[in-house]
Design an enzyme around this catalytic site. Structure first.
Site, PDB file in Angstrom:
ATOM      1  N   SER A   5       0.825  -1.219   0.000  1.00 58.56           N
ATOM      2  CA  SER A   5       0.000   0.000   0.000  1.00 58.56           C
ATOM      3  C   SER A   5       0.857   1.267   0.000  1.00 58.56           C
ATOM      4  O   SER A   5       2.029   1.258   0.407  1.00 58.56           O
ATOM      5  CB  SER A   5      -0.922   0.000   1.227  1.00 58.56           C
ATOM      6  OG  SER A   5      -1.715  -1.167   1.231  1.00 58.56           O
TER       7      SER A   5
HETATM    8  N1  SAM Z   1      -0.398  -5.163   4.213  1.00 58.98           N
HETATM    9  C1  SAM Z   1       0.276  -5.429   2.976  1.00 58.98           C
HETATM   10  C2  SAM Z   1       1.642  -4.820   2.911  1.00 58.98           C
HETATM   11  O1  SAM Z   1       2.073  -4.171   3.873  1.00 58.98           O
HETATM   12  O2  SAM Z   1       2.305  -5.056   1.882  1.00 58.98           O
HETATM   13  C3  SAM Z   1      -0.534  -5.029   1.766  1.00 58.98           C
HETATM   14  C4  SAM Z   1      -1.587  -6.009   1.511  1.00 58.98           C
HETATM   15  S1  SAM Z   1      -2.329  -6.088  -0.066  1.00 58.98           S
HETATM   16  C5  SAM Z   1      -2.989  -4.475  -0.297  1.00 58.98           C
HETATM   17  C6  SAM Z   1      -3.734  -7.109   0.440  1.00 58.98           C
HETATM   18  C7  SAM Z   1      -3.356  -8.502   0.808  1.00 58.98           C
HETATM   19  O3  SAM Z   1      -4.495  -9.144   1.374  1.00 58.98           O
HETATM   20  C8  SAM Z   1      -2.923  -9.360  -0.384  1.00 58.98           C
HETATM   21  O4  SAM Z   1      -1.649  -9.877  -0.142  1.00 58.98           O
HETATM   22  C9  SAM Z   1      -3.987 -10.457  -0.438  1.00 58.98           C
HETATM   23  O5  SAM Z   1      -3.494 -11.714  -0.882  1.00 58.98           O
HETATM   24  C10 SAM Z   1      -4.448 -10.506   1.020  1.00 58.98           C
HETATM   25  N2  SAM Z   1      -5.760 -11.084   1.252  1.00 58.98           N
HETATM   26  C11 SAM Z   1      -6.918 -10.942   0.549  1.00 58.98           C
HETATM   27  N3  SAM Z   1      -7.915 -11.624   1.133  1.00 58.98           N
HETATM   28  C12 SAM Z   1      -7.388 -12.214   2.247  1.00 58.98           C
HETATM   29  C13 SAM Z   1      -7.919 -13.059   3.282  1.00 58.98           C
HETATM   30  N4  SAM Z   1      -9.200 -13.440   3.321  1.00 58.98           N
HETATM   31  N5  SAM Z   1      -7.085 -13.475   4.254  1.00 58.98           N
HETATM   32  C14 SAM Z   1      -5.780 -13.108   4.256  1.00 58.98           C
HETATM   33  N6  SAM Z   1      -5.221 -12.338   3.310  1.00 58.98           N
HETATM   34  C15 SAM Z   1      -6.012 -11.878   2.325  1.00 58.98           C
END
Ligand code: SAM
Length: 206
Positions: free
Chosen positions: A52
Site C-alpha cells: 500500500s
Molecule cells: N499489508 C500489505 C503490505 O504491507 O504489503 C498489503 C496487503 S495487499 C494491499 C492485500 C493482501 O491481502 C494481499 O496480499 C492479499 O493476498 C491478502 N488477502 C486478501 N484476502 C485475504 C484473506 N481473506 N485473508 C488473508 N489475506 C487476504
C-alpha cells in the site's frame, strides 16, 4: 517520505512516525521497483497484489490509536511492510495471508530485518484467528463488502478494527471500536484496496 507524505498530510502520532523512520521500505518491494520504494503510491508485489501507499499505511496505523505494547492482528500480510510498522509499536503482531508465496516471502524479509514479535499464519483472515484472540487492534489491508462480525467479536474491550469497506473498486476506510457488546463505527476517508477474498469477504473469482 515522512516529512512530505505523512507529516505534510496530518499524521502526527510520534510512535507511527518513528516506526516509519525505522522500517526500510525498500527491503519490502520487489528489486525491480526498489527505486520507487518511497514514492507516494502503491507498488505491485506479485500475485496481482500490492504494497500500500505509505500514507495509507500510516493513516491506518494511526487510526488504531495504539499506546504501545498491544497485541494486534493484521489481515493481508502482502509484502510484510505493514506488519513491520506494527511490530515497531506493538508487543505482538499476528499476521495472516491467503497467498502462501507472499507469506513466505514476507516471513523471509521480516526475519532478515530482525523482527521477533510477529506470528505468521496462512489462511482466510476473514475468520480472524480465534485461538489468538482477543486483539487490542485489528487492521485489514484489503477491501471487504461488509465488516466481518467474526473480526468484531475478536476485538478486546476498547479495541479498534480498521478496515476498508465497500465495492470491489472503491471503499470507505472505517474504524470500528468495541465497548462491551456495542460497536461504534466512524468513517475515515475513501480508499481503493484489492479485494478481501474469503468466507466473510468476496467470493474467489473463476
Ligand atoms: N499489508 C500489505 C503490505 O504491507 O504489503 C498489503 C496487503 S495487499 C494491499 C492485500 C493482501 O491481502 C494481499 O496480499 C492479499 O493476498 C491478502 N488477502 C486478501 N484476502 C485475504 C484473506 N481473506 N485473508 C488473508 N489475506 C487476504
Amino acid at each position: 517520505m515522512v516529512e512530505d507524505q505523512l507529516i505534510g498530510r496530518g499524521i502526527s502520532d510520534p510512535k507511527v512516525l518513528k516506526a516509519f523512520m525505522n522500517v526500510r521500505r525498500h527491503r519490502f518491494v520487489p528489486p525491480s521497483f526498489a527505486a520507487d520504494a518511497y514514492a507516494d503510491h502503491p507498488l505491485p508485489i506479485g500475485h496481482g497484489q500490492t504494497i500500500s501507499q505509505p500514507y495509507m499505511v500510516a493513516l491506518m496505523t494511526e487510526s488504531l490509536r495504539l499506546k504501545g505494547g498491544e497485541k494486534v492482528l493484521e489481515v493481508g500480510t502482502g509484502s510484510g511492510y505493514q506488519a513491520a510498522i506494527l511490530a515497531e509499536i506493538c508487543g505482538q503482531v499476528c499476521t495472516i495471508e491467503r497467498e502462501a508465496d507472499l507469506l513466505e516471502n514476507a516471513k523471509r524479509i521480516l526475519s532478515k530485518e530482525g523482527y521477533k514479535n510477529i506470528d505468521f499464519r496462512c489462511g482466510d483472515g476473514t475468520r480472524g484467528i480465534e485461538e489468538a484472540a482477543p486483539f487490542d487492534g485489528i487492521i485489514v489491508t484489503a477491501g471487504a463488502p461488509l465488516v466481518p462480525e467474526t473480526l468484531k467479536l475478536q476485538l478486546a474491550e476498547g479495541g479498534r478494527l480498521v478496515i476498508p469497506v465497500g465495492g470491489m473498486f472503491g471503499q470507505m476506510l472505517v474504524a470500528v471500536q468495541r465497548k462491551g457488546d456495542e460497536f461504534t463505527e466512524e468513517n475515515i476517508c475513501g480508499c481503493v484496496f484489492v479485494p478481501l477474498i474469503g468466507e466473510y469477504g468476496w467470493p474467489e473469482r473463476g
